[in-house]
Design a protein around this motif. Sequence first.
Motif, short mmCIF file in Angstrom:
data_model
loop_
_atom_site.label_atom_id
_atom_site.label_comp_id
_atom_site.label_asym_id
_atom_site.label_seq_id
_atom_site.Cartn_x
_atom_site.Cartn_y
_atom_site.Cartn_z
N ASN A 237 0.88 -1.15 0.08
CA ASN A 237 -0.01 -0.18 -0.08
C ASN A 237 0.86 1.30 -0.04
OD1 ASN A 237 -2.58 -1.38 0.10
ND2 ASN A 237 -2.16 -1.61 2.30
N VAL A 238 0.64 2.19 -0.88
CA VAL A 238 1.34 3.49 -0.91
C VAL A 238 0.50 4.72 -0.73
CG1 VAL A 238 3.13 2.43 -2.37
CG2 VAL A 238 1.20 3.50 -3.46
N LYS A 239 1.00 6.00 -0.63
CA LYS A 239 0.30 7.12 -0.30
C LYS A 239 0.47 8.06 -1.53
CE LYS A 239 -0.98 6.01 3.92
NZ LYS A 239 -2.40 5.95 4.50
N SER A 240 1.41 7.61 -2.33
CA SER A 240 1.53 8.65 -3.50
C SER A 240 2.43 8.10 -4.48
CB SER A 240 2.45 9.94 -2.80
OG SER A 240 3.94 9.38 -2.54
N ILE A 241 2.49 8.84 -5.59
CA ILE A 241 3.27 8.15 -6.84
C ILE A 241 4.75 8.27 -6.67
CG2 ILE A 241 3.18 10.76 -8.02
CD1 ILE A 241 2.81 7.35 -9.90
N GLU A 242 5.02 9.06 -5.66
CA GLU A 242 6.35 9.20 -5.73
C GLU A 242 7.09 7.92 -4.80
OE1 GLU A 242 5.05 13.01 -6.50
OE2 GLU A 242 4.76 11.80 -4.77
N GLU A 243 6.01 7.57 -3.75
CA GLU A 243 6.26 6.38 -2.98
C GLU A 243 6.25 5.19 -4.01
OE1 GLU A 243 4.89 4.07 1.26
OE2 GLU A 243 3.68 5.68 0.34
N ALA A 244 5.14 5.26 -4.82
CA ALA A 244 4.90 4.09 -5.57
C ALA A 244 6.09 3.76 -6.56
CB ALA A 244 3.65 4.30 -6.53
N ARG A 245 6.72 4.64 -6.77
CA ARG A 245 7.82 4.49 -7.80
C ARG A 245 8.98 4.04 -7.05
NH1 ARG A 245 6.93 10.41 -9.66
NH2 ARG A 245 5.99 10.15 -11.42
N LYS A 246 9.21 4.31 -5.68
CA LYS A 246 10.33 3.73 -5.13
C LYS A 246 10.08 2.10 -4.94
CE LYS A 246 11.09 8.13 -2.56
NZ LYS A 246 11.17 8.66 -1.25
N ARG A 247 8.74 1.71 -4.92
CA ARG A 247 8.44 0.39 -4.45
C ARG A 247 8.38 -0.53 -5.75
NH1 ARG A 247 5.31 0.08 0.12
NH2 ARG A 247 6.03 1.76 1.52
N LEU A 248 8.58 0.06 -7.09
CA LEU A 248 8.60 -0.63 -8.27
C LEU A 248 9.69 -1.61 -8.22
CD1 LEU A 248 8.05 2.06 -11.22
CD2 LEU A 248 6.50 0.22 -10.34
N SER A 249 10.91 -1.52 -7.67
CA SER A 249 11.86 -2.64 -7.65
C SER A 249 11.30 -3.94 -7.21
CB SER A 249 13.04 -2.19 -7.08
OG SER A 249 13.11 -1.83 -5.83
N ASN A 250 10.19 -3.79 -6.42
CA ASN A 250 9.87 -5.08 -5.65
C ASN A 250 8.88 -5.81 -6.37
OD1 ASN A 250 11.12 -4.20 -3.27
ND2 ASN A 250 9.52 -2.98 -2.53
N PHE A 251 8.46 -5.28 -7.58
CA PHE A 251 7.48 -6.02 -8.56
C PHE A 251 7.92 -6.22 -9.87
CE2 PHE A 251 5.00 -3.65 -5.40
CZ PHE A 251 3.86 -4.53 -5.02
N SER A 252 7.05 -6.92 -10.63
CA SER A 252 7.60 -7.23 -12.14
C SER A 252 6.30 -6.65 -12.82
CB SER A 252 7.77 -8.75 -12.30
OG SER A 252 8.79 -9.14 -11.58
N PHE A 253 6.24 -6.42 -14.20
CA PHE A 253 5.04 -5.95 -14.73
C PHE A 253 4.43 -7.00 -15.50
CE2 PHE A 253 7.33 -1.79 -14.31
CZ PHE A 253 6.40 -1.00 -14.08
N PRO A 254 3.34 -7.12 -15.71
CA PRO A 254 2.47 -5.99 -15.32
C PRO A 254 2.14 -5.81 -13.73
CG PRO A 254 0.93 -7.87 -16.34
CD PRO A 254 2.62 -8.37 -16.44
N ILE A 255 1.64 -4.76 -13.36
CA ILE A 255 1.43 -4.57 -12.01
C ILE A 255 -0.03 -4.10 -11.91
CG2 ILE A 255 1.67 -3.06 -9.99
CD1 ILE A 255 4.48 -2.57 -10.79
N VAL A 256 -1.02 -4.36 -11.01
CA VAL A 256 -2.19 -4.04 -10.51
C VAL A 256 -2.19 -3.07 -9.51
CG1 VAL A 256 -4.51 -4.79 -9.85
CG2 VAL A 256 -2.96 -6.50 -10.99
#
Length: 217
Positions: free
Chosen positions: A25-44
């Motif tokens: 769970n993230v609060k902002s687009i900035e925080e979301a971008r930092k979490r991208l390394s924890n995921f593979s695309f596609p992302i829901v």
Amino acid sequence: MRTLVGKELDGFVEEIGVDAVYYENVKSIEEARKRLSNFSFPIVLKVSSKGQQGLPNKTDKEEKASIVKIARNREEFTKRFNELLDEAREKKIKYEAVTMQEFVSGVELALSLQKDPTFGHVIMFGFGGAFSDMHKDVAYRACPINDRDAGRMIEDLKSKKILKDGRMNLDLEKLRKALMKISKIPQKRRGLGEIGINPLIMNEDGLKAVNPRIVFD
């Protein structure tokens, strides 16, 4: 009534031999971008009322209000994130965070356990997602069940051939074990009200629960 959330919910789901889908769970687009390394695309990406994916519980009516977007690559990510927030504002959906969730593909199943005034706890298993509303291809048994019962629940489904498609390499033994384990939970956990997993995604890697709901009286 107490609804399990967060790590407690994930741990409960894994007790029955089902993996919890990974999310943050993230609060902002900035925080979301930092979490991208924890995921593979596609992302829901989704916003939903409290009670979904580790957020505090609210009423059933509010839980139905949710928006989902899928970002298929890094270039799409910011666009889909902003679209999600814009749509939430337009629809006046109240939320505390945006959920980033791994994308899981496979056969969509549904699994639930509820109290019946006559039979006690009853387990329901069948096809989930769009199938659950259109076809209602499900089977029921009083709890607990054994391996033979679990196998018959699978055989009772009109669309069982989907699960037996050899090209999909689905582990039906693991599915039967999950059905048996969930049917025996009321014997181990006093006060269990209901369990709901829809969809339960099955693929060659096993079983994954998306948006599970576990409620104790």
